[in-house]
Motif scaffolding. Structure first.
Motif, PDB file in Angstrom:
ATOM      1  N   ALA A 652     -17.225 -23.951  47.559  1.00 25.52           N
ATOM      2  CA  ALA A 652     -16.271 -25.059  47.522  1.00 25.52           C
ATOM      3  C   ALA A 652     -17.004 -26.345  47.139  1.00 25.52           C
ATOM      4  O   ALA A 652     -18.125 -26.589  47.591  1.00 25.52           O
ATOM      5  N   PRO A 653     -16.412 -27.168  46.291  1.00 24.80           N
ATOM      6  CA  PRO A 653     -17.087 -28.397  45.855  1.00 24.80           C
ATOM      7  C   PRO A 653     -17.230 -29.413  46.994  1.00 24.80           C
ATOM      8  O   PRO A 653     -16.351 -29.530  47.850  1.00 24.80           O
ATOM      9  N   LYS A 654     -18.350 -30.137  46.958  1.00 25.03           N
ATOM     10  CA  LYS A 654     -18.602 -31.193  47.933  1.00 25.03           C
ATOM     11  C   LYS A 654     -18.827 -32.511  47.210  1.00 25.03           C
ATOM     12  O   LYS A 654     -19.546 -32.570  46.212  1.00 25.03           O
ATOM     13  N   LEU A 655     -18.221 -33.576  47.743  1.00 21.88           N
ATOM     14  CA  LEU A 655     -18.323 -34.905  47.144  1.00 21.88           C
ATOM     15  C   LEU A 655     -19.384 -35.740  47.847  1.00 21.88           C
ATOM     16  O   LEU A 655     -19.578 -35.621  49.063  1.00 21.88           O
ATOM     17  N   HIS A 666     -18.925 -44.525  40.719  1.00 19.97           N
ATOM     18  CA  HIS A 666     -19.236 -43.142  40.391  1.00 19.97           C
ATOM     19  C   HIS A 666     -19.457 -42.370  41.684  1.00 19.97           C
ATOM     20  O   HIS A 666     -19.652 -42.951  42.754  1.00 19.97           O
ATOM     21  N   LEU A 667     -19.426 -41.049  41.569  1.00 20.63           N
ATOM     22  CA  LEU A 667     -19.752 -40.161  42.683  1.00 20.63           C
ATOM     23  C   LEU A 667     -20.224 -38.837  42.109  1.00 20.63           C
ATOM     24  O   LEU A 667     -20.114 -38.592  40.901  1.00 20.63           O
ATOM     25  N   THR A 668     -20.766 -37.991  42.966  1.00 15.84           N
ATOM     26  CA  THR A 668     -21.234 -36.685  42.510  1.00 15.84           C
ATOM     27  C   THR A 668     -20.417 -35.574  43.155  1.00 15.84           C
ATOM     28  O   THR A 668     -19.881 -35.725  44.260  1.00 15.84           O
ATOM     29  N   VAL A 669     -20.340 -34.449  42.439  1.00 17.31           N
ATOM     30  CA  VAL A 669     -19.663 -33.244  42.915  1.00 17.31           C
ATOM     31  C   VAL A 669     -20.673 -32.111  42.837  1.00 17.31           C
ATOM     32  O   VAL A 669     -21.261 -31.869  41.778  1.00 17.31           O
ATOM     33  N   SER A 670     -20.891 -31.411  43.946  1.00 21.64           N
ATOM     34  CA  SER A 670     -21.904 -30.356  43.987  1.00 21.64           C
ATOM     35  C   SER A 670     -21.301 -29.026  44.417  1.00 21.64           C
ATOM     36  O   SER A 670     -20.399 -28.981  45.267  1.00 21.64           O
ATOM     37  N   VAL A 719     -25.517 -26.859  41.564  1.00 25.17           N
ATOM     38  CA  VAL A 719     -25.131 -27.571  40.346  1.00 25.17           C
ATOM     39  C   VAL A 719     -24.418 -28.847  40.757  1.00 25.17           C
ATOM     40  O   VAL A 719     -23.479 -28.806  41.570  1.00 25.17           O
ATOM     41  N   THR A 720     -24.860 -29.962  40.204  1.00 28.16           N
ATOM     42  CA  THR A 720     -24.287 -31.261  40.558  1.00 28.16           C
ATOM     43  C   THR A 720     -23.783 -31.966  39.312  1.00 28.16           C
ATOM     44  O   THR A 720     -24.488 -32.044  38.301  1.00 28.16           O
ATOM     45  N   PHE A 721     -22.554 -32.457  39.394  1.00 28.45           N
ATOM     46  CA  PHE A 721     -21.943 -33.237  38.325  1.00 28.45           C
ATOM     47  C   PHE A 721     -21.757 -34.673  38.806  1.00 28.45           C
ATOM     48  O   PHE A 721     -21.494 -34.906  39.986  1.00 28.45           O
ATOM     49  N   THR A 722     -21.859 -35.613  37.887  1.00 26.84           N
ATOM     50  CA  THR A 722     -21.568 -37.005  38.186  1.00 26.84           C
ATOM     51  C   THR A 722     -20.263 -37.403  37.501  1.00 26.84           C
ATOM     52  O   THR A 722     -20.105 -37.208  36.292  1.00 26.84           O
ATOM     53  N   LEU A 723     -19.341 -37.926  38.280  1.00 28.35           N
ATOM     54  CA  LEU A 723     -18.082 -38.441  37.749  1.00 28.35           C
ATOM     55  C   LEU A 723     -18.105 -39.959  37.798  1.00 28.35           C
ATOM     56  O   LEU A 723     -18.545 -40.558  38.780  1.00 28.35           O
ATOM     57  N   VAL A 746     -10.111 -32.737  42.077  1.00 26.80           N
ATOM     58  CA  VAL A 746     -11.242 -32.150  41.370  1.00 26.80           C
ATOM     59  C   VAL A 746     -11.220 -30.645  41.601  1.00 26.80           C
ATOM     60  O   VAL A 746     -11.121 -30.185  42.738  1.00 26.80           O
ATOM     61  N   TYR A 747     -11.291 -29.878  40.521  1.00 27.10           N
ATOM     62  CA  TYR A 747     -11.323 -28.420  40.588  1.00 27.10           C
ATOM     63  C   TYR A 747     -12.642 -27.939  39.991  1.00 27.10           C
ATOM     64  O   TYR A 747     -13.044 -28.388  38.918  1.00 27.10           O
ATOM     65  N   VAL A 748     -13.300 -27.013  40.669  1.00 30.17           N
ATOM     66  CA  VAL A 748     -14.533 -26.434  40.156  1.00 30.17           C
ATOM     67  C   VAL A 748     -14.428 -24.922  40.227  1.00 30.17           C
ATOM     68  O   VAL A 748     -14.003 -24.356  41.240  1.00 30.17           O
ATOM     69  N   GLY A 749     -14.802 -24.268  39.147  1.00 30.91           N
ATOM     70  CA  GLY A 749     -14.765 -22.811  39.096  1.00 30.91           C
ATOM     71  C   GLY A 749     -15.348 -22.316  37.798  1.00 30.91           C
ATOM     72  O   GLY A 749     -16.134 -23.001  37.146  1.00 30.91           O
ATOM     73  N   ASN A 750     -14.935 -21.100  37.390  1.00 33.08           N
ATOM     74  CA  ASN A 750     -15.495 -20.512  36.175  1.00 33.08           C
ATOM     75  C   ASN A 750     -14.475 -20.372  35.044  1.00 33.08           C
ATOM     76  O   ASN A 750     -14.700 -19.644  34.087  1.00 33.08           O
ATOM     77  N   SER A 751     -13.360 -21.100  35.156  1.00 36.72           N
ATOM     78  CA  SER A 751     -12.381 -21.161  34.067  1.00 36.72           C
ATOM     79  C   SER A 751     -11.415 -22.295  34.369  1.00 36.72           C
ATOM     80  O   SER A 751     -11.482 -22.917  35.438  1.00 36.72           O
TER      81      SER A 751
END
Length: 763
Positions: A652-655, A666-670, A719-723, A746-751
């Motif tokens: 599950a994504p964490k902010l 900005h913030l990050t999603v991991s 894996v960390t993304f910056t929004l 925010v949705y994170v997955g493989n599609s």
């Protein structure tokens, strides 16, 4: 109305406005009346100047351009605006007034001879620029761009561009008409093969990588070329998928959907852009002052030059916005097209138009300045010639290795029932199908234009499988049918070959000519009797692995229902057969994902993941919702979909914060990704956002991050993304970029079907 909706406010990330833009200062009349026509004035929105424009200008180059410009006559200036496409036309032009460049001419000796005439036998010695459609390879053909986008790995696009640029420049070509970044929802359009699919974010990432590969940090280098972002703009919205057709688009859709890849390419320093054939809201792109001047040259601060597409200026007459060649030239120059390809209206009518006040000296000078700027930046004044001994005429071993790697990295596993893949090397394999021994069709569209490319056929699927199998003798072959033929006489032999084997590899799809420019298809089923061939082979009762070679999404419902496994290979290029075999036998675990949705039926088009919701979303239990009576909701295969020989879990994504400041926050999603299977493989982690309540209805999902991660069995990685506000904002119908307060999902997955959600609030 909820409290959330009432409290929602918009903040402008940049101030926009409106401007009165003169439409064509011509009438549709011919003759003297045309010049006296009253310009039509239209109020259109103008975007704010974008801070991420072109890189700063080189002061030394600007000084040299300015000094040369002062020495040029009007005729010499107009000559620089002309691009011709044969040696004879170039020689003829150079004998009187120099032209600016030559395209679609190859051969180092021939190009040097033309350059010698320009440099040594014209008054000012201004060198020519030499262009070519190096779309996915010069001598070495890589996967088609749509295939490269399937890798979800910008390094794949950059690798192609690095190899292609080096081969082209060493052979005398210094300008490529690539990358194409036309976002499209239209699989019937043949040119979908040349682009990156349906998503502007993915297209932007791949386009920037291509520009970086072609140009490097200094495109005067002997292994770099000037890139050309095309087609500007909205060409992918062409009606019905018919090439050269109309696009009617709102301002917000233009800025949110079609312009982002061009904006990103300009920020990356792309040297040139090419105008598109289509109209944009009634105004042809070649005469569109709003998109060319207001957006591209002013708001995006683009300082390279704009070239027309093939006869694009002349075609303004047929579009119905110019009465004759003079009208067309006036419209193109005024709008901001700097160089005319093939047709000669700028040269023929420029002097007359200037004398009559229909174009200005500053417009001519600006166009010439931009062209000279690119020529100086290419180093053509210092090094106009190419070493003919260094011309690339054959595929090198190193280039082959890169083509093979990118080919397998670009494939997408769509189905794998019974875990039939990867194949065992001890298996008896029947290779069947019209593309099993195909060669140049495996290169796809826009291939083989460089020296030597036409003498290097791709590795066939049959040869690749035989080379990879434990025993070549265990691999048999039957053609079955041709690509488009209705002849079924080969079915019996194909069925017999299948019955004698342990597994069937069935190579199906399109010829290279069935996609690309002027190759729209109204029916995107498998061509000819290929579907019937599949049905015939299945009767043998053996697992059937369909390998698809195609330049667009196809309607594959019957194939999906029938085949045991399906591998989407696109057109993989010169190492096609080996790349396919690498995946089929498990040397490479497929990790690609679809950059475009596959419809269930042609009547479902357009279908795409980043659609807006409706007031009545599809509901199978309610007739009065947005759906078909005779078709399941959603695509057969969605954007971002792709299977693997292993399995993965994504946490599950964490902010990093529950809030983002609308003023530059900005913030990050991991997430943590784990390979839970037994073999190494790649997963593409994808991040999507959705603004559920906005002043303009937003897409149900928008891709804003992706990362292809390679993991050994049992291995995990964070894996960390910056929004940023750029990821949650959007353009309105006044071309203003808005960052609105309120909830963002925010949705994170493989599609694009990812369902793990977290939310934050823009404040």
């Amino acid at each position: 109305m909820t409290d959330h909706q009432l409290s929602r406010r918009s903040a402008l990330a940049g101030l926009g406005g409106t401007a009165v833009i003169g439409a064509l200062s011509t009438s549709l009349l011919t003759g003297p009346e045309a010049s006296a026509a009253t310009p039509v004035q239209t109020t259109v929105p103008v975007p704010a100047t974008d801070p991420a424009g072109s890189p700063p200008l080189n002061k030394k180059v600007e000084q040299r351009v300015g000094a040369l410009l002062k020495r040029m006559t009007l005729a010499e200036k107009l000559g620089q605006l002309q691009l011709v496409n044969t040696p004879d036309l170039a020689r003829k032009a150079l004998a009187t007034t120099p032209c600016g460049g030559v395209f679609s001419v190859i051969g180092a000796a021939q190009l040097n001879a033309l350059q010698k005439q320009a440099v040594q036998h014209t008054r000012l010695g201004i060198p020519l620029i030499f262009g070519l459609d190096v779309i996915h390879g010069y001598t070495t053909n890589f996967p088609i761009p749509l295939g490269q986008a399937s890798s979800f790995d910008p390094a794949v696009a950059e690798t192609d561009a690095i190899v292609s640029a080096a081969e082209a420049r060493r052979s005398g070509i210094n300008w490529t008409y690539s990358p194409m970044m036309d976002v499209t929802h239209e699989p019937r359009w043949g040119r979908i093969a040349e682009g990156d699919g349906e998503d502007p974010y993915l297209a932007s990432q791949m386009a920037v990588a291509k520009v970086r590969g072609y140009q490097g940090s200094d495109y005067s280098a002997p292994d770099k070329v000037a890139a050309c972002a095309k087609h500007y703009v909205a060409y992918g919205g062409t009606e019905g998928g018919r090439d050269y057709n109309t696009v009617d688009v709102s301002i917000q859709e233009l800025h949110n959907h079609y312009l982002p890849p061009f904006k990103a390419s300009v920020a990356a320093g792309v040297a040139t852009l090419m105008a598109s054939f289509n109209t944009v809201a009634g105004v042809p792109a070649h005469a569109n002052s709003y998109t060319l001047r207001n957006v591209l040259k002013d708001a995006f601060d683009f300082n390279g030059f704009v070239v027309s597409d093939y006869t694009g200026i002349q075609e303004l007459i047929m579009h119905g916005v110019a009465g004759d060649g003079a009208d067309a030239a006036a419209a193109g120059i005024t709008a901001g097209v700097d160089m005319e390809m093939v047709s000669t209206n700028y040269v023929d009518f420029g002097k007359e138009l200037l004398a009559r006040g229909r174009i200005s000296q500053s417009e001519i000078d600006d166009a010439v300045r931009r062209i000279l700027r690119v020529k100086y930046s290419l180093g053509l004044f210092e090094h106009p010639y190419v070493d003919e001994a260094g011309e690339v005429t054959a595929v090198s071993a190193a280039a082959r290795a890169k083509a093979r790697s990118t080919g397998s990295r670009s494939m997408v596993l769509l189905k794998n029932d019974q875990a039939v893949l990867p194949l065992q090397k001890t298996a008896k394999v029947a290779v069947i199908g019209p593309l099993a021994v195909a060669t140049y069709d495996l290169n796809g569209t826009w291939s083989g234009l460089g020296t030597g490319a036409g003498t290097t056929p791709p590795v066939t699927v049959l040869d690749g499988i035989r080379a990879a199998a434990g025993s070549p003798a265990s691999v048999t072959y039957a053609r079955g049918c041709d690509i488009e033929s209705a002849d079924t006489s080969g079915f019996a032999a194909a069925t017999a070959a299948a019955a004698a084997a342990d597994v069937v590899v069935l190579a199906l799809g399109e010829s290279a000519a069935m996609s690309g420019e002027a190759s729209a298809r109204s029916n995107i089923d498998l061509p000819g009797v290929q579907q019937q061939l599949l049905a015939s082979v299945v009767v043998a009762g053996k697992p059937v692995v369909v390998v698809l070679f195609n330049g667009r999404p196809l309607t594959l419902q019957s194939t999906h229902d029938t085949a045991t496994a399906i591998l989407e290979a696109w057109a993989p290029g010169v190492e096609a057969g080996n790349a396919v075999a690498d995946v089929l036998f498990g040397k490479v675990n497929p990790g690609g994902k679809l950059p475009v949705s596959f419809p269930r039926a042609v009547g479902q088009i357009p279908i795409y993941y980043n659609h807006q919701n409706t007031g009545r979303p599809a509901d199978p239990n309610n007739k009065y919702t947005s759906k078909y009576l005779d078709l399941a909701t959603g695509p057969l295969y969605g954007f971002g979909f792709g299977l693997s020989y292993t399995s993965f879990t994504i946490s599950a994504p964490k902010l990093s914060s529950p809030r983002m400041n609308r003023h530059g926050g900005h913030l990050t999603v991991s997430v943590d990704v784990v390979n839970t299977g037994a073999v190494a493989g790649d997963e593409v982690v994808q991040l999507y956002v959705h603004d559920p309540v906005a002043s303009i209805a937003q897409p149900v999902r928008r891709l804003r991050g992706f990362r292809r991660v390679g993991l050994q069995a049992g291995q995990s990685k964070r894996v960390t993304f910056t929004l940023t506000t750029d990821d949650v904002g959007f353009y309105d119908n006044r071309a203003r970029f808005l960052v609105e307060t309120g909830l963002v999902e925010v949705y994170v997955g493989n599609s694009s079907a990812a369902d793990q959600k977290v939310t934050f609030t823009v404040v």
